[in-house]
Design an enzyme around this catalytic site. Structure first.
Site, PDB file in Angstrom:
ATOM      1  N   ASP A 253       0.823  -1.223   0.000  1.00 61.68           N
ATOM      2  CA  ASP A 253       0.000   0.000   0.000  1.00 61.68           C
ATOM      3  C   ASP A 253       0.853   1.268   0.000  1.00 61.68           C
ATOM      4  O   ASP A 253       0.417   2.311   0.479  1.00 61.68           O
ATOM      5  CB  ASP A 253      -0.952   0.035   1.204  1.00 61.68           C
ATOM      6  CG  ASP A 253      -1.731  -1.257   1.376  1.00 61.68           C
ATOM      7  OD1 ASP A 253      -2.331  -1.702   0.388  1.00 61.68           O
ATOM      8  OD2 ASP A 253      -1.730  -1.821   2.484  1.00 61.68           O
TER       9      ASP A 253
ATOM     10  N   HIS B  29      -3.533  -1.649  -6.930  1.00 63.62           N
ATOM     11  CA  HIS B  29      -2.805  -0.406  -7.164  1.00 63.62           C
ATOM     12  C   HIS B  29      -3.816   0.680  -7.496  1.00 63.62           C
ATOM     13  O   HIS B  29      -4.550   0.579  -8.472  1.00 63.62           O
ATOM     14  CB  HIS B  29      -1.822  -0.564  -8.336  1.00 63.62           C
ATOM     15  CG  HIS B  29      -0.640  -1.409  -7.998  1.00 63.62           C
ATOM     16  ND1 HIS B  29       0.364  -1.681  -8.901  1.00 63.62           N
ATOM     17  CD2 HIS B  29      -0.288  -2.041  -6.860  1.00 63.62           C
ATOM     18  CE1 HIS B  29       1.279  -2.436  -8.321  1.00 63.62           C
ATOM     19  NE2 HIS B  29       0.893  -2.673  -7.094  1.00 63.62           N
TER      20      HIS B  29
END
Length: 423
Positions: free
Chosen positions: A13, A41
């Site tokens: 992340d 993503h």
């Protein structure tokens, strides 16, 4: 030519999707080398937010070739949904996306097995995303997997054998399930997949290099989730480190060029597992709120904490990082004091290296720096950086031994500032 690698240095992340999107204009080919739809993503492109799970982030650049490498595990149903959403929003990809024949398929029963294994662990569960990643990689390593190339050869026999084997395991676990809807969507995904180019990606990537084409390898998740070097057993099932680009694409180690390592100005983790700098107070809640820290795939709230330089130095070493990229600097804009973990205290002893096991008994030792108390989101160049922010950057570079080449000050690709441009 050499391949450049872009990867996360923390627990995932970090913002890899945005950075790939910023870097792709410089490359001819963008390739994913590991992971599956368990990691998303997130990118903002022309005012619209996209979450890519399996498709490389270069898909938004019309002239780029995108490759899903052999190290990736692919769920046909989830891939179909992701690809159709992209095409509906004006991003055609059938001619620009190539899929390795050697990539392994996530079967419907892999997802059921994932849930069954987690349920059997009780309080000791790892906290998987439930996407079937672990069971798929298990089948790969035990030489029982079904690959993309099998869709073209004896597919029904290979799928049937794998399904029967999984059903035997589920029976032994006394796990109740209904496969009907999952399997229906999966089979539709298989038919959809047949519209794409199935390639021997190891040959394709190396031929591009031989022809002088530039290639960017895109990793998923982060170094601290690597199956070998992460916070085991609270890790993913693949090698998320730079070496994974070699095995996940068929690229020789001496063909690796730049290694871009991405990290947040603070730390986050989603799911279970050790997190030495985790904050359980209003400071952690503030980071979560300002950083919109919720998983792009699961929607789970991310755990937040101060930057961990012990873990980060370890990640820089393991990956051979040549350039650092710092994300979400703006999230810390309003903090009076910024903390950075520079050592661990383990059994009363202070250490500055990443130990074998951090699952318990690790206490962070912090350095404190003054906050910059400035809105970074409107800044266009490093000349506008406040003194305190420059001091933070210098401190990090001294600790990590690598230059921070790019600083992100917001979610949009325009909110990206390159440093050391005079070089």
């Amino acid at each position: 030519m050499k391949v450049d690698v872009l990867l996360g240095l923390q627990w995932g992340d970090e913002g890899k999707g945005k950075v790939v999107d910023v870097l792709t204009p410089k490359y001819d080919v963008v390739a994913r080398f590991q992971g599956g739809p368990n990691a998303g993503h997130t990118l903002e492109f022309e005012g619209q937010k996209y979450v890519l799970r399996s498709i490389p982030s270069g898909i938004f650049q019309g002239d780029k070739v995108n490759i899903i490498g052999n190290g990736v595990v692919l769920d046909p149903a989830l891939f179909k949904a992701e690809a159709e959403a992209l095409e509906a929003s004006g991003h055609p990809l059938k001619e620009r996306l190539h899929i390795s024949k050697k990539a392994h398929l996530i079967l419907p029963t892999h997802r059921i097995l994932d849930a069954a294994y987690e349920a059997a662990k009780g309080d000791a569960k790892v906290g998987t995303t439930g996407k079937g990643i672990g069971p798929t990689y298990t089948d790969k390593v035990s030489r029982n997997g079904v690959r993309v190339g099998d869709i073209l050869h004896n597919f029904e026999q290979k799928y049937g054998a794998a399904k029967a084997r999984h059903e035997q395991i589920l029976k032994s676990l006394n796990y109740e399930y209904d496969l009907t809807e999952l399997e229906k969507a999966w089979m539709e995904g298989i038919e959809y997949l047949k519209q794409f180019h199935f390639v021997d990606s190891e040959h394709e990537v190396n031929n591009y290099l031989k022809d002088g084409k530039s290639v960017l390898c895109e990793g998923a998740q982060g170094t601290m989730l690597d199956i070998d070097f992460g916070s085991y057993p609270f890790v993913t099932s693949s090698n998320t480190v730079c070496a994974g680009a070699c095995t996940g694409l068929g690229v020789a180690p001496n063909r690796i060029g730049e290694v871009f390592g991405i990290f947040k100005a603070y730390c986050t983790r989603v799911g279970a597992g050790p997190f030495p700098t985790e904050l359980f107070d209003e400071t952690g809640d503030k980071m979560c709120t300002l950083g919109h820290e919720f998983g792009s795939v699961t929607g789970r709230k991310r755990r937040c904490g101060w930057i961990d330089l012990v873990a980060l130095k370890y990640s820089v070493m393991i990956n051979g990082v040549t350039k650092l990229i710092m994300m979400k600097s703006d999230v810390l804009d309003t903090f009076d004091t910024i903390k950075a973990c520079v050592a661990y205290k383990v059994d009363g002893e202070e250490i500055d290296y990443f130990p074998y096991d951090i699952t318990e008994g690790v206490e962070p030792v912090y350095a404190e720096l003054p906050g910059w108390k400035t809105d970074m989101t409107k800044m266009q160049s490093e000349d506008e950086f406040p003194e305190e922010f420059n001091a933070y950057l210098t401190f990090l570079e001294e600790q990590l031994g690598v230059e921070i080449k790019i600083v992100s000050v917001g979610p949009d690709r325009a909110q990206t500032i390159e440093r050391y441009t005079e070089e």
